[in-house]
Write an enzyme that holds these catalytic residues in place. Structure first.
Site, mmCIF file in Angstrom:
data_model
loop_
_atom_site.group_PDB
_atom_site.id
_atom_site.type_symbol
_atom_site.label_atom_id
_atom_site.label_comp_id
_atom_site.label_asym_id
_atom_site.label_seq_id
_atom_site.Cartn_x
_atom_site.Cartn_y
_atom_site.Cartn_z
ATOM 1 N N SER A 183 0.793 -1.221 0.000
ATOM 2 C CA SER A 183 0.000 0.000 0.000
ATOM 3 C C SER A 183 0.829 1.276 0.000
ATOM 4 O O SER A 183 0.341 2.318 -0.446
ATOM 5 C CB SER A 183 -0.937 0.013 1.207
ATOM 6 O OG SER A 183 -0.202 -0.019 2.425
ATOM 7 N N HIS A 211 -5.305 -3.732 -2.734
ATOM 8 C CA HIS A 211 -5.009 -2.729 -3.756
ATOM 9 C C HIS A 211 -4.862 -3.336 -5.152
ATOM 10 O O HIS A 211 -4.515 -2.621 -6.094
ATOM 11 C CB HIS A 211 -3.742 -1.959 -3.374
ATOM 12 C CG HIS A 211 -3.860 -1.280 -2.051
ATOM 13 N ND1 HIS A 211 -4.441 -0.047 -1.898
ATOM 14 C CD2 HIS A 211 -3.511 -1.689 -0.799
ATOM 15 C CE1 HIS A 211 -4.434 0.294 -0.616
ATOM 16 N NE2 HIS A 211 -3.876 -0.684 0.064
ATOM 17 N N LYS A 242 -12.254 -0.003 -1.946
ATOM 18 C CA LYS A 242 -11.245 0.663 -2.778
ATOM 19 C C LYS A 242 -11.713 0.608 -4.238
ATOM 20 O O LYS A 242 -12.589 1.365 -4.623
ATOM 21 C CB LYS A 242 -9.885 0.036 -2.532
ATOM 22 C CG LYS A 242 -9.412 0.239 -1.081
ATOM 23 C CD LYS A 242 -8.072 -0.372 -0.814
ATOM 24 C CE LYS A 242 -7.533 0.007 0.566
ATOM 25 N NZ LYS A 242 -8.362 -0.495 1.693
#
Length: 398
Positions: A183, A211, A242
């Site tokens: 990240s 991610h 996300k």
């Protein structure tokens, strides 16, 4: 009170070290342009990688979900909070991951932090040994600490070090734990080599793909698809706040692992289930991710990544080697990174200034995060401002 005085002294110390954090109030939906503390800013600090958080179809699906299922679930999954919307979402994830995990099944959690904590505390124990990547997310670190397992930390991306630790282990249960995409650095874990080691040593490989989910791999199916991996040793964690643009998380693994989590994960058992409306909205988000629109958004995102990397090449600040939407620019000291971030904000640009303990001392950075909702012109506005600041902001003496 002595306790309050002590806390205030510690807060003062954080302030002196330029490590105090503060919340900003956003008055608009998540998007590239946001109203922040009453000021219009162009944001490069969101994890909304595909720009779905304010997508009209996802917003309408959330509203529809509330009309159909109500505002809340009312209880935990194991009481009466397990909605047919949750079932449909878990079955969708199991289908997505079936190409990579035999007998795949999925379990949803309210947050990614809870998913990682619940997974590691349920799988770990006194007979287990966890092998944790040096740059893992805090949720994985905390889950490992609370798992009652022996924990071995190996250096970032060091396959030889991991191989040595696994060879030395005599634990009955071995679990290797890693981020898929890191990240704060934006690089991708060497998962093919890691999986080979896990299969050789009878270990599970836990991959937190917070991610990568929605962004990497065929049809956005994540880092396992990116590498073409398949094994019963894989345990996959996907975050849904996300790239998916909503909220929550899921764990996908072999059916036996998932049943164990449903029976033993305290973070799953002893919390109210997330609102079914969120699961309903996520079904629309997944439609977009795996459809033609999602593919076009990923293509545009890759073009933005290439643009930013090219346009920031040659500045005095070190751009880390990342091909993902996370483009970290190493500035160095806490003071300098805050000055650069403040100078950008004066120009209407919002970029996160990341400092210790989130990153190692001396590696404070601008964490540029790109979204498919950004335009090439907006990305160019950021890189032009940074190049101008390269000469305008005084460099601190080493």
């Amino acid at each position: 009170m002595e306790l309050l005085d002590r806390l205030q002294r510690q807060l003062d110390q954080l302030d002196e070290a330029q490590l105090l954090r503060r919340r900003r109030v956003v008055a608009t939906p998540c998007a590239p342009e946001m109203l922040v503390d009453g000021r219009r800013l162009l944001a490069f600090c969101s994890n909304d990688y595909l720009g779905l958080a304010n997508h009209p179809e996802v917003v309408e699906a959330l509203a529809e979900g509330a009309r159909v299922h109500g505002a809340g679930s009312g209880a935990s999954h194991l009481i009466n909070g397990h909605s047919r919307a949750h079932v449909a979402l878990e079955e969708r994830f199991a289908d997505w991951l079936s190409a990579h995990i035999p007998c795949a099944r999925a379990l949803t959690f309210s947050t990614g932090y809870m998913a990682n904590m619940g997974l590691l505390t349920a799988l770990g124990g006194p007979e287990a040994e966890l092998f944790s990547e040096e740059l893992n997310h805090a949720s994985l670190i905390d889950g490992a600490r609370l798992s009652r397992s022996a924990v071995r930390v190996y250096p970032h991306g060091d396959i030889d070090a991991l191989a040595g630790l696994l060879a030395q282990s005599r634990a009955a249960v071995k679990i290797v734990v890693t981020d898929g995409v890191f990240s704060m650095d934006g690089d991708i874990a060497p998962l093919p080599a890691m999986l080979q080691l896990c299969e050789r040593h009878g270990a599970l490989l836990v991959v937190d793909d917070a991610h990568g989910f929605g962004v990497l791999g065929a049809r956005g199916r994540g880092v396992l698809s990116h590498f073409g991996l398949r094994s019963p040793h894989l345990v996959y964690v996907g975050t849904l706040g996300k790239a998916a643009g909503v909220a929550g998380a899921f764990v996908a693994a072999h059916d036996t692992v998932i049943e164990w989590l449903a029976q033993r994960s305290r973070q799953y058992i002893f919390t109210t289930a997330s609102p079914p409306a969120l699961a309903h909205a996520l079904m629309k988000s997944l439609d977009l991710i795996e459809g033609e629109e999602g593919e076009q958004r990923r293509l545009h995102l890759r073009a933005l990544i290439a643009q930013v990397k090219q346009e920031l090449c040659g500045t005095r600040w070190r751009l880390l080697d990342s091909d993902t939407a996370i483009q970290p620019v190493i500035v160095g000291s806490n003071g300098e990174v805050q000055r650069v971030a403040a100078a950008l904000q004066e120009q209407g640009l919002w970029v996160g200034a990341i400092r210790p303990p989130t990153v190692p001392p001396g590696s404070a950075r601008l964490r540029i995060t790109l979204s498919a909702a950004h335009t090439a012109q907006q990305a160019g506005r950021l890189t032009s401002a940074l190049r101008a600041l390269d000469s305008a902001v005084p460099q601190e003496a080493p």
